[in-house]
Design a protein around this motif. Structure first.
Motif, PDB file in Angstrom:
ATOM      1  N   GLY A   8      38.232  96.536 -40.901  1.00 38.71           N
ATOM      2  CA  GLY A   8      36.790  96.611 -40.808  1.00 38.71           C
ATOM      3  C   GLY A   8      36.209  96.506 -39.422  1.00 38.71           C
ATOM      4  N   GLY A   9      37.015  96.297 -38.403  1.00 38.10           N
ATOM      5  CA  GLY A   9      36.449  96.231 -37.067  1.00 38.10           C
ATOM      6  C   GLY A   9      35.980  97.596 -36.606  1.00 38.10           C
ATOM      7  N   GLY A  10      35.345  97.643 -35.431  1.00 35.92           N
ATOM      8  CA  GLY A  10      34.885  98.908 -34.903  1.00 35.92           C
ATOM      9  C   GLY A  10      33.785  98.718 -33.890  1.00 35.92           C
ATOM     10  N   SER A  11      33.070  99.817 -33.636  1.00 34.38           N
ATOM     11  CA  SER A  11      31.995  99.805 -32.659  1.00 34.38           C
ATOM     12  C   SER A  11      30.668 100.053 -33.348  1.00 34.38           C
ATOM     13  N   VAL A  12      29.648  99.373 -32.869  1.00 36.49           N
ATOM     14  CA  VAL A  12      28.321  99.496 -33.463  1.00 36.49           C
ATOM     15  C   VAL A  12      27.288  99.221 -32.380  1.00 36.49           C
ATOM     16  N   GLN A  13      26.107  99.751 -32.554  1.00 39.84           N
ATOM     17  CA  GLN A  13      25.031  99.462 -31.627  1.00 39.84           C
ATOM     18  C   GLN A  13      24.373  98.135 -31.975  1.00 39.84           C
ATOM     19  N   ALA A  14      23.746  97.555 -30.977  1.00 41.04           N
ATOM     20  CA  ALA A  14      23.050  96.288 -31.190  1.00 41.04           C
ATOM     21  C   ALA A  14      22.045  96.424 -32.327  1.00 41.04           C
ATOM     22  N   SER A  84      22.692  92.085 -37.725  1.00 44.12           N
ATOM     23  CA  SER A  84      21.949  91.860 -36.482  1.00 44.12           C
ATOM     24  C   SER A  84      22.892  91.568 -35.327  1.00 44.12           C
ATOM     25  N   LEU A  85      23.922  92.389 -35.217  1.00 46.53           N
ATOM     26  CA  LEU A  85      24.914  92.178 -34.167  1.00 46.53           C
ATOM     27  C   LEU A  85      24.292  92.378 -32.781  1.00 46.53           C
ATOM     28  N   ASN A  86      24.752  91.590 -31.834  1.00 48.79           N
ATOM     29  CA  ASN A  86      24.316  91.744 -30.452  1.00 48.79           C
ATOM     30  C   ASN A  86      25.532  91.820 -29.536  1.00 48.79           C
ATOM     31  N   VAL A  87      25.267  92.130 -28.284  1.00 44.40           N
ATOM     32  CA  VAL A  87      26.355  92.364 -27.342  1.00 44.40           C
ATOM     33  C   VAL A  87      27.267  91.142 -27.223  1.00 44.40           C
ATOM     34  N   GLU A  88      26.681  89.969 -27.373  1.00 46.35           N
ATOM     35  CA  GLU A  88      27.465  88.729 -27.257  1.00 46.35           C
ATOM     36  C   GLU A  88      28.453  88.540 -28.410  1.00 46.35           C
ATOM     37  N   ASP A  89      28.327  89.337 -29.445  1.00 46.66           N
ATOM     38  CA  ASP A  89      29.275  89.258 -30.561  1.00 46.66           C
ATOM     39  C   ASP A  89      30.537  90.082 -30.297  1.00 46.66           C
ATOM     40  N   THR A  90      30.566  90.816 -29.215  1.00 41.13           N
ATOM     41  CA  THR A  90      31.739  91.609 -28.871  1.00 41.13           C
ATOM     42  C   THR A  90      32.940  90.705 -28.630  1.00 41.13           C
ATOM     43  N   ALA A  91      34.020  90.956 -29.360  1.00 42.48           N
ATOM     44  CA  ALA A  91      35.207  90.101 -29.264  1.00 42.48           C
ATOM     45  C   ALA A  91      36.294  90.664 -30.166  1.00 42.48           C
ATOM     46  N   VAL A  92      37.474  90.098 -30.049  1.00 40.93           N
ATOM     47  CA  VAL A  92      38.516  90.323 -31.045  1.00 40.93           C
ATOM     48  C   VAL A  92      38.345  89.249 -32.113  1.00 40.93           C
ATOM     49  N   TYR A  93      38.247  89.672 -33.340  1.00 41.61           N
ATOM     50  CA  TYR A  93      38.052  88.758 -34.454  1.00 41.61           C
ATOM     51  C   TYR A  93      39.376  88.553 -35.180  1.00 41.61           C
ATOM     52  N   VAL A 117      35.823  94.091 -32.381  1.00 43.87           N
ATOM     53  CA  VAL A 117      34.422  94.392 -32.688  1.00 43.87           C
ATOM     54  C   VAL A 117      33.709  94.584 -31.350  1.00 43.87           C
ATOM     55  N   THR A 118      33.112  95.752 -31.180  1.00 49.65           N
ATOM     56  CA  THR A 118      32.403  96.059 -29.941  1.00 49.65           C
ATOM     57  C   THR A 118      30.963  96.410 -30.267  1.00 49.65           C
TER      58      THR A 118
END
Length: 121
Positions: A8-14, A84-93, A117-118
């Protein structure tokens, strides 16, 4: 031993959403808890959310109002709905579980491989 498979990881906009899923399998007699940690570049791994059986949840302050963890005890799975993801949530989960591999044995923490997750602005 316990194996954890994440998806389920991936890239998404803020402002967007993602859902992470994790399934536990292997040789264990009981699962005590399942949850998610994350590690951003240059930072230590930190707890995001966990659910202790039967259904007690705990969240980090930074995700309390935005993320939701759910578990299926019968299937030994856990999911993390991230809104409500934001840039600070970018990480390996990393999915993790605390389990006992034998009756009367100690609680042992097992880790998944991690999923990226980016979040872009």
């Amino acid at each position: 031993q316990v194996q954890l498979v994440e998806s389920g990881g991936g890239s998404v906009q803020a402002g967007g959403s993602l859902t992470l899923s994790c399934a536990a399998s292997g040789r264990f007699v009981t699962i005590v808890s399942m949850g998610w940690f994350r590690q951003a570049p240059g930072k230590e791994r930190e707890l995001v959310a966990e659910i202790s059986r039967p259904a007690t949840t705990h969240y980090s302050d930074s995700v309390q109002e935005r993320f939701s963890i759910a578990g299926d005890n019968a299937k030994n799975t856990v999911s993390l709905q991230m809104n409500s993801l934001n840039v600070e949530d970018t990480a390996v989960y990393y999915c993790n579980t605390i389990a006992r591999t034998r009756i009367g044995g100690p609680n042992i923490r097992f880790w998944g491989q991690g999923t990226q997750v980016t979040v872009s602005s």
